[in-house]
Motif scaffolding. Structure first.
Motif, PDB file in Angstrom:
ATOM      1  N   PRO B  50      -1.328  -8.405  -8.032  1.00 50.93           N
ATOM      2  CA  PRO B  50      -1.091  -6.978  -7.809  1.00 50.93           C
ATOM      3  C   PRO B  50      -0.802  -6.266  -9.127  1.00 50.93           C
ATOM      4  O   PRO B  50      -0.129  -6.819  -9.999  1.00 50.93           O
ATOM      5  CB  PRO B  50       0.152  -6.962  -6.913  1.00 50.93           C
ATOM      6  CG  PRO B  50       0.283  -8.347  -6.376  1.00 50.93           C
ATOM      7  CD  PRO B  50      -0.332  -9.261  -7.374  1.00 50.93           C
ATOM      8  N   ASN B  52       0.917  -3.464  -9.491  1.00 51.57           N
ATOM      9  CA  ASN B  52       2.327  -3.104  -9.467  1.00 51.57           C
ATOM     10  C   ASN B  52       3.072  -4.201  -8.714  1.00 51.57           C
ATOM     11  O   ASN B  52       2.857  -4.411  -7.533  1.00 51.57           O
ATOM     12  CB  ASN B  52       2.504  -1.760  -8.768  1.00 51.57           C
ATOM     13  CG  ASN B  52       3.947  -1.269  -8.829  1.00 51.57           C
ATOM     14  OD1 ASN B  52       4.877  -2.057  -8.967  1.00 51.57           O
ATOM     15  ND2 ASN B  52       4.124   0.033  -8.730  1.00 51.57           N
ATOM     16  N   ASN B  54       6.358  -4.449  -8.256  1.00 50.08           N
ATOM     17  CA  ASN B  54       7.709  -4.055  -7.852  1.00 50.08           C
ATOM     18  C   ASN B  54       7.815  -3.987  -6.321  1.00 50.08           C
ATOM     19  O   ASN B  54       7.242  -3.103  -5.699  1.00 50.08           O
ATOM     20  CB  ASN B  54       8.018  -2.684  -8.462  1.00 50.08           C
ATOM     21  CG  ASN B  54       9.440  -2.247  -8.194  1.00 50.08           C
ATOM     22  OD1 ASN B  54      10.094  -2.756  -7.278  1.00 50.08           O
ATOM     23  ND2 ASN B  54       9.925  -1.315  -8.988  1.00 50.08           N
ATOM     24  N   ILE B  57       8.796  -0.779  -4.446  1.00 50.16           N
ATOM     25  CA  ILE B  57       7.789   0.278  -4.287  1.00 50.16           C
ATOM     26  C   ILE B  57       6.662  -0.192  -3.369  1.00 50.16           C
ATOM     27  O   ILE B  57       6.278   0.489  -2.433  1.00 50.16           O
ATOM     28  CB  ILE B  57       7.187   0.680  -5.660  1.00 50.16           C
ATOM     29  CG1 ILE B  57       8.282   1.177  -6.595  1.00 50.16           C
ATOM     30  CG2 ILE B  57       6.106   1.732  -5.478  1.00 50.16           C
ATOM     31  CD1 ILE B  57       7.788   1.506  -7.996  1.00 50.16           C
ATOM     32  N   VAL B  58       6.132  -1.383  -3.659  1.00 53.12           N
ATOM     33  CA  VAL B  58       5.007  -1.896  -2.882  1.00 53.12           C
ATOM     34  C   VAL B  58       5.509  -3.043  -1.998  1.00 53.12           C
ATOM     35  O   VAL B  58       5.620  -4.177  -2.448  1.00 53.12           O
ATOM     36  CB  VAL B  58       3.869  -2.401  -3.801  1.00 53.12           C
ATOM     37  CG1 VAL B  58       2.652  -2.765  -2.969  1.00 53.12           C
ATOM     38  CG2 VAL B  58       3.514  -1.361  -4.842  1.00 53.12           C
ATOM     39  N   SER B  60       4.493  -5.339   0.104  1.00 56.38           N
ATOM     40  CA  SER B  60       3.331  -6.028   0.665  1.00 56.38           C
ATOM     41  C   SER B  60       3.465  -7.507   0.355  1.00 56.38           C
ATOM     42  O   SER B  60       4.151  -7.900  -0.595  1.00 56.38           O
ATOM     43  CB  SER B  60       2.035  -5.478   0.066  1.00 56.38           C
ATOM     44  OG  SER B  60       1.815  -6.040  -1.211  1.00 56.38           O
ATOM     45  N   VAL B  63       2.692  -8.854  -3.174  1.00 58.33           N
ATOM     46  CA  VAL B  63       3.746  -8.581  -4.152  1.00 58.33           C
ATOM     47  C   VAL B  63       4.948  -9.485  -3.899  1.00 58.33           C
ATOM     48  O   VAL B  63       5.467 -10.140  -4.804  1.00 58.33           O
ATOM     49  CB  VAL B  63       4.156  -7.094  -4.090  1.00 58.33           C
ATOM     50  CG1 VAL B  63       5.429  -6.843  -4.888  1.00 58.33           C
ATOM     51  CG2 VAL B  63       3.026  -6.220  -4.610  1.00 58.33           C
ATOM     52  N   GLN B 133       8.332   4.074  -1.378  1.00 52.02           N
ATOM     53  CA  GLN B 133       7.893   2.813  -0.777  1.00 52.02           C
ATOM     54  C   GLN B 133       7.017   3.040   0.444  1.00 52.02           C
ATOM     55  O   GLN B 133       7.319   3.880   1.290  1.00 52.02           O
ATOM     56  CB  GLN B 133       9.132   1.990  -0.374  1.00 52.02           C
ATOM     57  CG  GLN B 133       8.789   0.589   0.042  1.00 52.02           C
ATOM     58  CD  GLN B 133       9.988  -0.062   0.710  1.00 52.02           C
ATOM     59  OE1 GLN B 133      10.252   0.164   1.881  1.00 52.02           O
ATOM     60  NE2 GLN B 133      10.718  -0.846  -0.047  1.00 52.02           N
ATOM     61  N   ASN B 134       5.935   2.249   0.540  1.00 52.82           N
ATOM     62  CA  ASN B 134       4.983   2.428   1.643  1.00 52.82           C
ATOM     63  C   ASN B 134       5.659   2.362   3.015  1.00 52.82           C
ATOM     64  O   ASN B 134       5.378   3.161   3.894  1.00 52.82           O
ATOM     65  CB  ASN B 134       3.837   1.415   1.532  1.00 52.82           C
ATOM     66  CG  ASN B 134       4.309  -0.013   1.318  1.00 52.82           C
ATOM     67  OD1 ASN B 134       5.407  -0.262   0.803  1.00 52.82           O
ATOM     68  ND2 ASN B 134       3.494  -0.967   1.711  1.00 52.82           N
ATOM     69  N   ALA B 189       7.320   4.989 -10.968  1.00 53.73           N
ATOM     70  CA  ALA B 189       6.046   4.369 -10.596  1.00 53.73           C
ATOM     71  C   ALA B 189       5.337   3.743 -11.792  1.00 53.73           C
ATOM     72  O   ALA B 189       4.546   2.824 -11.637  1.00 53.73           O
ATOM     73  CB  ALA B 189       5.143   5.401  -9.928  1.00 53.73           C
ATOM     74  N   ASN B 194       8.012  -2.615 -13.709  1.00 61.58           N
ATOM     75  CA  ASN B 194       7.260  -2.904 -12.482  1.00 61.58           C
ATOM     76  C   ASN B 194       6.368  -4.125 -12.672  1.00 61.58           C
ATOM     77  O   ASN B 194       5.898  -4.709 -11.701  1.00 61.58           O
ATOM     78  CB  ASN B 194       6.399  -1.704 -12.075  1.00 61.58           C
ATOM     79  CG  ASN B 194       7.252  -0.533 -11.644  1.00 61.58           C
ATOM     80  OD1 ASN B 194       8.421  -0.715 -11.291  1.00 61.58           O
ATOM     81  ND2 ASN B 194       6.681   0.658 -11.681  1.00 61.58           N
TER      82      ASN B 194
END
Lengths: 271, 537
Positions: B50, B52, B54, B57-58, B60, B63, B133-134, B189, B194
């Motif tokens: 990935p 990013n 972090n 933030i992500v 997933s 990550v 964050q998503n 971001a 990150n």
């Protein structure tokens, strides 16, 4: 005439003829959609007469895929090569015959295309345009015309100062008329030798694009079959070997035929 | 509490794959026989890098797989207790749902030596989880402020009642805490940390060589004094999955998670001496395969047509052929691994092509002269082999009832843009992940009125007032039993209305060398800290 055909050329022509027949007869050899799930998954070849070459992970008939894949490969290969050679001849003739700024401009464009590897350009185009058969043909044609263009231009340059061209000019023919009706027929012969390479490359590029998932997902393709079988290479190597061999055989036969044509041409020119 | 019974349940579900269950039992005996040993390098296979990294933030799995070893959340999922304290040691929601108080673990330091305090939690919540964050954008929507009465206490203040159960369920995946002193006043971001992570976890971030590996080192100052056991974790990047299986065989790789080894290879791998196939450890991140439907197509806006499509499809075929048995037929949007929310009291469907054809005739779509009723364009998500294969299956099954389906393929970015922004699809095969609470990951697939461009959400043009009402009242219901009841209603309505069709659900498989111990010992194992992972002699 046959005595100028090498053994390789004869074999190549025979294999190619078989491939063409298979492509034409595909709907009868393997009726139905080759992407249909028809049997138990991962059946090895030669175990079930209904699936002579076995089935893949989803239970699709490998034989049907191979047969219908021949259609796609040959169709894309020939169409792309025809388009590439057509564009190449047009650009080469205009550049060679008109000369001057037109020639300079067209040749710079040709060189610009030549600096980008054929496959990368095709890859970029299909990614941008979307994966459909027409786009694949277009991408291969656009990325492989420069070789033909340069060859035709060189021939035209050597032919355009011949006496018969001057005669045609004195007879009052238009410049483009002379170019396409008088000079081009003489310049096209060496292009025949390029057909083999161009078609072979086109088939290979099509398979590579399909391997990377950039082909029409509604049509079976040899490259796609190899990509699909790669995940199970250890347990079912035939899923890669069979379509892989098909690509090799098709490209080899086309280039053998092209090679033989080139040699014949050389002989007839030397005489 | 969320997954208390999932281990045994999961094994029951997978009892068809007897080999894997047997090897798992064998491993547990082995692990119990010896005390844990310090030292060693664990080499794990990674198949994505990935951009990013972090996790605040992500949020997933790609990550978390690497980052969860470095950056910790407030609490982690646990088979016995539901939640195991990490950076939080205690938490309590108020009766009105307006505050949620968290007691933090004392004497924790960041990897750069700075003390960890409630200010870090407040900063992460207000500046990262809520705005960036998503998943946090939904769950922390009504978070107004975080008070820090002392260094060890963080009080979350909500503007609207927010169920404490939701916050608890959100803790493992949504509450990764990042250091305020390295992020404050920067463009969060784009902050270099990150990639070069600084956390409180059992491992420090060492280096990332793109295309080659991530290297993590043991954190000598970890708050759990005897942990971690390992000296190093190296995530080797393998874009080719065949190479991962070969690496496990030779011992070059010791662990591969997320079904990186193709399912078809598992039987062969299980038979290899020194290699085990482990199905557990993913119950907290159960995936589904869904058929996403664009309700902007008049044919598909008719519930009879959607029911006909559902009846033409056979989830057990997908389970057996596409997933080789490593999946379960789904009954609705909440997977059966989510024992606290799941209900089977929903509309069930049989596979019945005759009934499907009758429904389509009744809906006014008779077969034309060419045998087709209408044509649809199907976009299978390109990221799993199984989503693509399901697309091929759906195409064939729908042709059987006279619906002509053309498959359209694209790369992941193109697919997400086409489906979730441009709405340029009729059907799509999706793979939503269920994250511990319907409000975190699932109701967003059914809620109407979302702006275009929110990915993995209802971009289907489905907007049912009754559905919207259930979702919004559940999001404000504090009482846990009442809340669960509303989500049962949600599942029932989803199964009757079929805005999307939930086909099968699956969790991933881990393949590991036998000397790696404490594998799959929590419901998010691959995305947890691996502090207690060790290598035996």
């Amino acid at each position: 005439m046959m005595r100028h055909w090498s053994i390789g050329g004869v074999i190549g022509a025979a294999v190619l003829a078989v491939l063409v027949l298979v492509a034409i007869a595909a709907p009868w050899l393997a009726p139905g959609d080759p992407l249909d799930i028809v049997g138990r998954p991962l059946l090895p070849p030669f175990t079930d007469p209904r699936f002579p070459l076995g089935t893949d992970q989803l239970g699709r008939n490998v034989f049907a895929g191979l047969v219908h894949g021949t259609r796609v490969s040959l169709l894309v290969g020939l169409a792309a090569a025809a388009a590439a050679i057509g564009v190449g001849i047009l650009v080469g003739t205009v550049a060679g015959f008109l000369g001057g700024w037109t020639d300079e401009g067209l040749m710079r464009v040709t060189e610009a295309f030549q600096t980008i590897p054929t496959f990368l350009l095709a890859l970029a185009m299909v990614s941008a345009l979307g994966a459909s058969t027409v786009n694949v043909v277009l991408a291969i044609a656009i990325s492989s015309w420069p070789a033909t263009a340069r060859l035709v231009r060189a021939e035209i340059l050597s032919l355009k100062s011949r006496d018969y061209v001057d005669a045609a000019r004195l007879a009052g023919m238009s410049r483009l008329g002379i170019a396409f009706r008088e000079v081009l027929p003489g310049a096209v012969q060496p292009v025949l030798a390029l057909i083999g390479i161009t078609v072979g490359v086109a088939i290979l590029v099509e398979s590579s694009l399909a391997f990377l998932g950039l082909s029409d997902p509604n049509q079976v393709s040899w490259g796609g079959m190899v990509a699909n079988g790669r995940a199970v290479l250890r347990t079912a190597p035939y899923l890669v070997a069979i379509p892989g061999a098909a690509v090799a055989v098709a490209v080899l036969s086309v280039s053998l035929v092209g090679d033989a044509m080139g040699r014949r041409l050389l002989v007839s020119r030397e005489r | 509490m969320a997954t208390e019974f999932s281990l045994s349940r999961r094994h029951l579900l997978l009892s068809g794959t007897a080999i894997t269950a047997a090897t798992l039992l064998g491993r547990q005996r082995l692990a119990g026989a010896q005390p844990a040993r310090d030292g060693g390098t664990l080499i794990a296979a990674a198949d994505t890098e990935p951009r990013n990294l972090n996790p605040a933030i992500v949020a997933s799995n790609g990550v978390f797989y690497v980052a969860s070893k470095v950056i910790e959340p407030l609490a982690e999922m646990d088979y016995e207790t539901g939640l195991r304290p990490l950076l939080a040691i205690d938490w309590q929601g108020s009766d009105d749902g307006l505050t949620f108080t968290v007691q933090l673990r004392p004497n924790v330091t960041w990897h750069d030596g700075t003390p960890f305090t409630s200010a870090d939690v407040a900063f992460s919540a207000m500046e990262v989880w809520k705005p960036l964050q998503n998943l946090g954008r939904v769950v922390f929507r009504n978070l107004e402020s975080v008070d820090t009465p002392d260094d060890g206490t963080a009080v979350f203040n909500f503007s609207e009642p927010t169920p404490p159960q939701l916050i608890e369920n959100a803790m493992p995946a949504l509450t990764s805490v990042i250091p305020k002193h390295l992020y404050e006043g920067t463009d969060i971001a784009e902050n270099p940390h990150n990639q070069d992570l600084v956390g409180t976890g059992p491992f420090r971030f060492g280096e990332h060589r793109p295309g080659e590996f991530y290297r993590l080192h043991r954190n000598e100052d970890y708050w759990a004094e005897t942990l971690p056991y390992l000296d190093e974790i190296v995530f080797r990047v393998f874009p080719d999955r065949g190479a991962i299986a070969a690496g496990l065989e030779t011992g070059d790789i010791q662990v591969s998670a997320f079904s990186a080894v193709p399912l078809v290879e598992l039987e062969r791998m299980a038979a290899i001496d020194g290699v085990s196939v482990i199905p557990g450890g993913y119950e907290g991140i159960t995936y589904q395969i869904t058929l996403e439907i664009n309700h902007r197509r008049p044919e598909l806006a008719d519930p009879r047509v959607r029911q006909a499509i559902r009846q033409a499809l056979d989830p057990s075929f997908i389970v057996d052929t596409v997933f080789l048995g490593y999946a379960t037929a789904a009954t609705g949007p909440v997977p059966q691994t989510a024992t606290d929310f799941y209900t089977d009291d929903v509309q069930m469907y049989e596979t019945d092509t005759d009934a499907a054809e009758a429904l389509l005739d009744e809906a006014g779509y008779p077969r034309g002269d060419d045998g087709n009723r209408f044509s649809l364009r199907l976009r299978p998500a390109p990221w799993f082999a199984q989503t693509r294969a399901t697309g091929d299956y759906v195409r064939q099954a729908l042709r059987g009832i006279g619906i002509d389906v053309e498959i359209v393929s694209a790369d992941p970015a193109g697919h997400i843009n086409a489906v979730y922004t441009e709405h340029d699809f009729d059907l799509a095969v999706g793979s939503p992940v269920y994250r511990n609470d319907p409000a975190i990951s699932t109701t967003i697939l059914f809620q109407g009125g979302l702006p275009a461009g929110v990915p993995f959400a209802n971009q289907y043009g489905y907007d049912n007032p009754q559905m919207n009402e259930i979702i919004s009242s559940a999001s404000e219901t504090i009482d846990t039993a009442e809340r669960v009841g509303l989500y049962n209603d949600f599942q029932r309505l989803a199964s009757e209305d079929l805005p999307i069709i939930n086909l099968v659900e699956f969790t991933f498989i881990t393949v590991a060398r036998d000397d790696v111990q404490n594998i799959a010992n929590n419901p998010r194992w691959a995305t947890s800290s691996w502090a207690d992972t060790w290598i035996s002699d």
